[in-house]
Design a protein around this motif. Structure first.
Motif, mmCIF file in Angstrom:
data_model
loop_
_atom_site.group_PDB
_atom_site.id
_atom_site.type_symbol
_atom_site.label_atom_id
_atom_site.label_comp_id
_atom_site.label_asym_id
_atom_site.label_seq_id
_atom_site.Cartn_x
_atom_site.Cartn_y
_atom_site.Cartn_z
ATOM 1 N N ALA A 97 22.192 60.482 93.122
ATOM 2 C CA ALA A 97 22.231 60.033 94.544
ATOM 3 C C ALA A 97 22.761 61.120 95.260
ATOM 4 C CB ALA A 97 23.466 58.776 94.490
ATOM 5 N N GLU A 98 22.324 61.118 96.490
ATOM 6 C CA GLU A 98 22.580 62.119 97.465
ATOM 7 C C GLU A 98 23.621 61.434 98.470
ATOM 8 O OE1 GLU A 98 21.792 64.897 96.737
ATOM 9 O OE2 GLU A 98 19.882 64.701 95.168
ATOM 10 N N GLN B 195 31.036 61.700 89.913
ATOM 11 C CA GLN B 195 30.611 62.203 91.462
ATOM 12 C C GLN B 195 29.821 60.971 91.995
ATOM 13 O OE1 GLN B 195 29.316 65.806 92.173
ATOM 14 N NE2 GLN B 195 30.742 67.174 90.840
ATOM 15 N N ASP B 196 28.953 60.542 90.990
ATOM 16 C CA ASP B 196 27.968 59.726 91.585
ATOM 17 C C ASP B 196 28.184 58.125 91.538
ATOM 18 O OD1 ASP B 196 26.242 61.525 92.603
ATOM 19 O OD2 ASP B 196 24.913 61.514 90.946
ATOM 20 N N LEU B 197 28.840 57.918 90.340
ATOM 21 C CA LEU B 197 29.248 56.223 90.183
ATOM 22 C C LEU B 197 29.890 55.424 91.182
ATOM 23 C CD1 LEU B 197 30.163 56.562 86.453
ATOM 24 C CD2 LEU B 197 27.898 55.620 87.476
ATOM 25 N N ASP C 216 26.303 61.515 80.454
ATOM 26 C CA ASP C 216 26.615 62.431 81.450
ATOM 27 C C ASP C 216 26.211 64.073 81.154
ATOM 28 O OD1 ASP C 216 27.621 64.406 83.229
ATOM 29 O OD2 ASP C 216 29.452 63.010 83.630
ATOM 30 N N THR C 217 25.153 64.391 81.417
ATOM 31 C CA THR C 217 24.491 65.816 81.007
ATOM 32 C C THR C 217 25.432 66.959 81.400
ATOM 33 O OG1 THR C 217 23.183 65.949 83.112
ATOM 34 C CG2 THR C 217 22.108 65.191 80.933
ATOM 35 N N GLU C 218 26.403 66.807 82.432
ATOM 36 C CA GLU C 218 27.190 67.765 82.593
ATOM 37 C C GLU C 218 28.540 67.846 81.646
ATOM 38 O OE1 GLU C 218 29.928 69.399 86.591
ATOM 39 O OE2 GLU C 218 30.504 67.531 85.574
ATOM 40 N N LEU C 219 28.968 66.681 81.476
ATOM 41 C CA LEU C 219 30.015 66.624 80.302
ATOM 42 C C LEU C 219 29.478 67.117 78.981
ATOM 43 C CD1 LEU C 219 33.065 66.000 79.693
ATOM 44 C CD2 LEU C 219 32.145 63.568 79.714
ATOM 45 N N ALA C 220 28.370 66.588 78.640
ATOM 46 C CA ALA C 220 27.622 67.001 77.528
ATOM 47 C C ALA C 220 27.690 68.578 77.388
ATOM 48 C CB ALA C 220 26.166 66.457 77.367
#
Length: 428
Positions: free
Chosen positions: A70-71, A124-126, A141-145
């Motif tokens: 999401a932006e 951030q997006d949820l 979550d690829t950042e948390l991963a």
């Protein structure tokens, strides 16, 4: 599968100097490939009910995880609403949806509710996705991963480059996404943000599994997906930048009045509060306590404000100056947990010693597990356990204390033994 996907599948997990090395300590050295265009081209922006219905049907019929992004228009508009939603799923391709034209996406959310949603920096997006009816039941979550796997750089661009070997153009991340129509280069950027997200997820899952951390990651993802919306922040005006300069209660009242006036104006105009009046100007007015609009105009941040607006801000200052002593805000917010660590040495030297030992033990364990300390266990949890430790310092009691403060089972299993040792060493 895109051309990029096919190449990524051949590379498996790639490490170009920014990722954990393999068991032999080696890393790949191929030059990263610029990813310039989505394979199917830039999809049309979905902005009406009929087009949205087609997207819903396509994504419901697709298979596998759904990449979601999401932006927002942070710094431009009031609040954190979504101005573009991007999705990609095998069998459905990529969709770009305008939440202004389609403000209710609950039907889309329901259509993909059973799928795993792949997001980067999900927290951030949820919130903005939840506002438009999109609530996942399972996420990756690829950042948390990346954090759990020990990657030193976990931004999406860095992760795609270091893991998959492709370069994403990131020049439009901070633009005003409320702009209409959205320029084509922005839409290309938005589509590419979800182009390789599922591939990144698959590679990170393999890496987490290799490191024995996959179950840890799943517990973290479940905690994020099941977390309730955060409570509204109490006294948000206290987060005004530069508040450390404001010491007197009357000055605090001026900050509060100016902040609240600015917030009302920003909400009415639908602009970022900083575009109405800067934090530095609010703090300067609080420190100066100007007697009238002429004095206010001489302060930094108010010099170019027109007369009518100056009088509006001065009314807020005067309102704060007229408050009785009992109506003035207190210097600090009520503290529900332990005091700030800097005060521990004076308030409770034994607790300060426990905290120092616990921090050292947790830091050493985080380094051993190759992950940030705050992802191993939150600093607040460590502080709470050290401030009021269990009466009996054993693994069972410390585990119960950690769980009571919200630690996940994997965190309890890893952290409890080292805390027992650290707290035991400082016991009288």
């Amino acid at each position: 599968m895109t051309d990029a996907h096919e190449t990524a599948a051949d590379r498996s997990l790639r490490t170009t100097g920014g990722a954990p090395p393999d068991d032999a300590g080696s890393s790949a050295s191929q030059a990263p490939i610029p990813l310039l265009e989505p394979r199917e081209g830039i999809p049309p922006v979905i902005a009406d009910a009929d087009a949205l219905a087609e997207v819903i049907a396509a994504f419901a019929a697709g298979s596998g995880p759904v990449a979601v992004d999401a932006e927002r228009a942070s710094g431009y508009r009031y609040g954190q609403r979504a101005y573009l939603v991007q999705l990609r799923r095998h069998g459905a391709g990529t969709a770009l949806i305008d939440p202004v034209g389609c403000p209710d996406l609950s039907a889309l959310g329901a259509a993909i509710a059973d799928a795993e949603w792949v997001l980067h920096a999900a927290t951030q997006d949820l919130p903005c996705l939840r506002e438009i009816g999109m609530v996942p039941t399972r996420i990756f979550d690829t950042e948390l991963a990346g954090r759990l796997a020990g990657f030193p750089r976990v931004g999406l661009g860095a992760m795609v480059e270091n893991v998959l070997g492709f370069v994403l153009e990131k020049g439009h991340s901070a633009v005003d996404w409320s702009t209409r129509p959205l320029p084509e280069p922005w839409l290309r950027y938005a589509a590419l943000d979800v182009e390789l997200l599922v591939d990144l997820r698959d590679a990170l899952e393999k890496e987490l599994d290799r490191q024995g951390k996959l179950e840890w990651a799943r517990q973290e993802f479940d905690a994020i997906a099941s977390a309730p919306p955060p409570e509204p922040r109490k006294d948000p005006w206290r987060r005004t930048s530069g508040m450390h300069k404001v010491r007197r209660r009357r000055q605090l009242a001026v900050v509060r009045e100016l902040w609240q006036t600015r917030d009302r104006i920003a909400q009415r105009r639908d602009v970022s509060p900083g575009k109405v009046l800067g934090d530095a100007a609010i703090v300067e007015a609080a420190l100066a306590l100007p007697a009238n609009a002429h004095a206010l105009a001489a302060l930094h941040g108010f010099g170019r404000v027109n007369r009518r607006q100056l009088e509006q801000w001065q009314v807020s200052v005067d309102r704060a100056k007229a408050l009785s002593e009992s109506q003035l805000p207190q210097p600090g917010q009520p503290v529900t947990g332990p005091p700030p660590p800097r005060a521990w040495a004076d308030k409770d030297p034994a607790a300060a010693a426990r905290l120092a030992a616990a921090r050292a033990a947790v830091t050493a364990l985080a380094e051993q597990l190759n992950m940030p300390q705050e992802n191993l266990i939150t600093p607040d949890t460590v502080r709470r356990v050290c401030w009021e430790p269990p009466a009996t310092l054993d693994t069972e009691s410390v585990s119960a204390a950690l769980a009571g403060h919200g630690a996940r089972p994997w965190q309890v299993e890893q952290v409890a033994p080292v805390l027992v040792t650290a707290l035991g060493e400082t016991a009288p």
